[in-house]
Design an enzyme around this catalytic site. Sequence first.
Site, PDB file in Angstrom:
ATOM      1  N   ASN A 114       4.130   0.360   4.629  1.00 13.91           N
ATOM      2  CA  ASN A 114       4.816  -0.470   5.145  1.00 13.91           C
ATOM      3  C   ASN A 114       3.952  -1.933   5.264  1.00 13.91           C
ATOM      4  O   ASN A 114       3.981  -2.627   6.227  1.00 13.91           O
ATOM      5  CB  ASN A 114       5.500  -0.066   6.512  1.00 13.91           C
ATOM      6  CG  ASN A 114       6.542   0.671   6.418  1.00 13.91           C
ATOM      7  OD1 ASN A 114       7.756   0.708   5.655  1.00 13.91           O
ATOM      8  ND2 ASN A 114       6.453   1.821   6.850  1.00 13.91           N
ATOM      9  N   HIS A 115       2.961  -1.693   4.326  1.00 13.88           N
ATOM     10  CA  HIS A 115       2.292  -3.003   4.388  1.00 13.88           C
ATOM     11  C   HIS A 115       2.323  -3.929   3.548  1.00 13.88           C
ATOM     12  O   HIS A 115       2.038  -3.675   2.128  1.00 13.88           O
ATOM     13  CB  HIS A 115       0.541  -2.441   4.460  1.00 13.88           C
ATOM     14  CG  HIS A 115       0.083  -1.722   5.673  1.00 13.88           C
ATOM     15  ND1 HIS A 115      -0.994  -0.903   5.640  1.00 13.88           N
ATOM     16  CD2 HIS A 115       0.490  -1.814   6.891  1.00 13.88           C
ATOM     17  CE1 HIS A 115      -1.118  -0.341   6.766  1.00 13.88           C
ATOM     18  NE2 HIS A 115      -0.316  -0.817   7.418  1.00 13.88           N
ATOM     19  N   PHE A 116       2.938  -4.997   3.529  1.00 14.33           N
ATOM     20  CA  PHE A 116       3.364  -5.916   2.417  1.00 14.33           C
ATOM     21  C   PHE A 116       2.572  -7.257   2.495  1.00 14.33           C
ATOM     22  O   PHE A 116       2.021  -7.691   3.535  1.00 14.33           O
ATOM     23  CB  PHE A 116       4.720  -6.400   2.758  1.00 14.33           C
ATOM     24  CG  PHE A 116       5.881  -5.458   2.262  1.00 14.33           C
ATOM     25  CD1 PHE A 116       6.855  -5.990   1.392  1.00 14.33           C
ATOM     26  CD2 PHE A 116       6.040  -4.109   2.882  1.00 14.33           C
ATOM     27  CE1 PHE A 116       7.797  -5.012   0.855  1.00 14.33           C
ATOM     28  CE2 PHE A 116       7.064  -3.350   2.658  1.00 14.33           C
ATOM     29  CZ  PHE A 116       7.882  -3.543   1.475  1.00 14.33           C
ATOM     30  N   GLN A 153       1.054  -1.168  -0.047  1.00 12.42           N
ATOM     31  CA  GLN A 153       0.127   0.141   0.108  1.00 12.42           C
ATOM     32  C   GLN A 153       0.850   1.124  -0.068  1.00 12.42           C
ATOM     33  O   GLN A 153       1.728   1.296   0.904  1.00 12.42           O
ATOM     34  CB  GLN A 153      -1.034   0.009   1.151  1.00 12.42           C
ATOM     35  CG  GLN A 153      -2.116  -1.149   1.122  1.00 12.42           C
ATOM     36  CD  GLN A 153      -2.955  -1.459   2.419  1.00 12.42           C
ATOM     37  OE1 GLN A 153      -2.295  -0.863   3.398  1.00 12.42           O
ATOM     38  NE2 GLN A 153      -4.117  -1.607   2.027  1.00 12.42           N
TER      39      GLN A 153
END
Length: 604
Positions: A534-536, A348
Amino acid sequence: MVYCQQPGVPKSSRTTVVAYFLHLLQYLGSSCDDVFYESYPENKSTSFDFIVVGAGTAGCVVANRLSEIQEWNILLIEAGGEEPLYAEIPGLVSLARGSEIDYRYSSQSENSTACGSNQNQSCFYSRGKVMGGTSTLNKMFWIRGNRRDYDHWSELGNTGWSWSDVLPYFKKSEKLQIPDVTNKNKDVYGTNGQQTIESAPFHDKNAKVLMDAWKELGLQEIDYNSGENLGTSRIQFTTREGARESSNKAYIRPIRDKRPNLTVLTKSQVVKIIIDPASRQALGVHFKPEDSEGIIEIRAKKEVIISAGSVESPKLLMLSGIGPFEHLRHIGIIPLVDSPVGKNLITQVGILTHSSVDVAHQSELPVLKNIEKDVNRWLENQTGPMTVSPHMDNIAFLQTQLENQERHPDVLVSFLKVKSVNREERSYLLLPYYNGLLTSVTLLAPKSRGEILLSEKNPVYDQPMIYPNYFSNPDDILTLIEGAHVADQIFNSSSFKKAGYKFAKIPAPLCDHFQFKTLAFYKCLAEQYTFTDNHFAGTCRMGPDNDKNSVVNPRLKVKGLSRLRVIDSSIMPEIPRGGANAPTVMIAEKGSDMIKHDWLESHT
């Protein structure tokens, strides 16, 4: 609540707030869990029933739930160290990023499509290398996503992953401590789980202004974790009694010295999964302790579970011969299973719109001695300003005109509390003390897909090569631009004017030649000043047997092998519209039950 014994923070002779916080990293770097640390002794068992690789958000949950079965011996192995005390202080959330508990990943060059203002046009990512993983350094937001996200997972052929299937596992994990929420939706939430969820200790008057402004613009106040998340709301945080509650603190710390069948190893990097090429069974792992030059082998009698996260899980699978054959051969790894490992990378992405407000009644910069006093106050009884997140207690889920599905928000808007140090140089501190608010706009459902590959120089110990491919699908940047334009309308609200807010434009040297708030200006911000949330997810995609683009099946078993599963955010076929932390905890709860079913019920 009694904390582990810690000395008071020493007075710093330095005179700046920044220097003082750097000072804190040293003095609050110890952990409540240091007492448990041990290297791997020679007389330790060389086999366990289950080996869980990665003590992050998912791994902590899995290790807790599997160790509930007393006759099973569980090894939880983590590359990082113990959770430091500074990471537990909500007001210091920004200190953890870039510290020794952060993998500090950088992407490969985005070729001017994103992160253009950064050195080498590389995007920076924080991912936890520590007990608790990224739940130890994230924003502490608890966001499940939209119910339609999970129904779509099921529609893709992932039987058992619809909203009605996953809701019991969200509830199982949760210890929700927000009466106003539970009273309205008693059937939707859990109140007896491991993960404590709270609202902010007090409702900041500026958060109320934001809520009123959104309502003025037509948004409804909602409960965004009910399954419907189009609207505005206060935020639910993963905190407990004034402190961050990571997955480590929620799931491992309470049992670490109470369950003899659970062994936890920290500072130990797993470098390979041992696989029998004839039977295609996972037999165990090779790992290297930080304090040892040699590689140690440990066997798993039942299963190896990979919970290393959306970057390290595909890396470990590829190091073990599971991945795209052509890439593995190029690196010099003997391929065992041809699999799209590392593909389908979903991240994101967003922008700070460079629009902000100066908040009049919060304009005094606290002197250093007051910050020192507040940190010591937190250490003594977990009260005061340091119990509050630097993120404003308000969030809004918007649906742009580019999203044609009903009640599918595609943009998230939140606000950062900042203390202006030098506005001309875009210099800010992210603190509970603030004199301004910055607008953050995040793309919730990106269509662009990236990939992760092994480093060619040193595939084992170097960071993998991350190619996020931001905005490779043109719909993404168009959605983000429209979302930023809608978000900035809040500055014209009567609620803002009534509150006495003063509008401020933040300089953006690479974009200021465009007219402010135009589509061209927002596009430039997205490409030059890219904000990575930092949403993987997605790099070990879940899918049915006939899905050639998937790595694991709906039981989270790695296709083409036995006794090997992946349980973490990497299995998501698409990322839920909100974030990754809460869904990852749910995945780990559900995956743990799958393992119990397979080994307890299927083997009777």
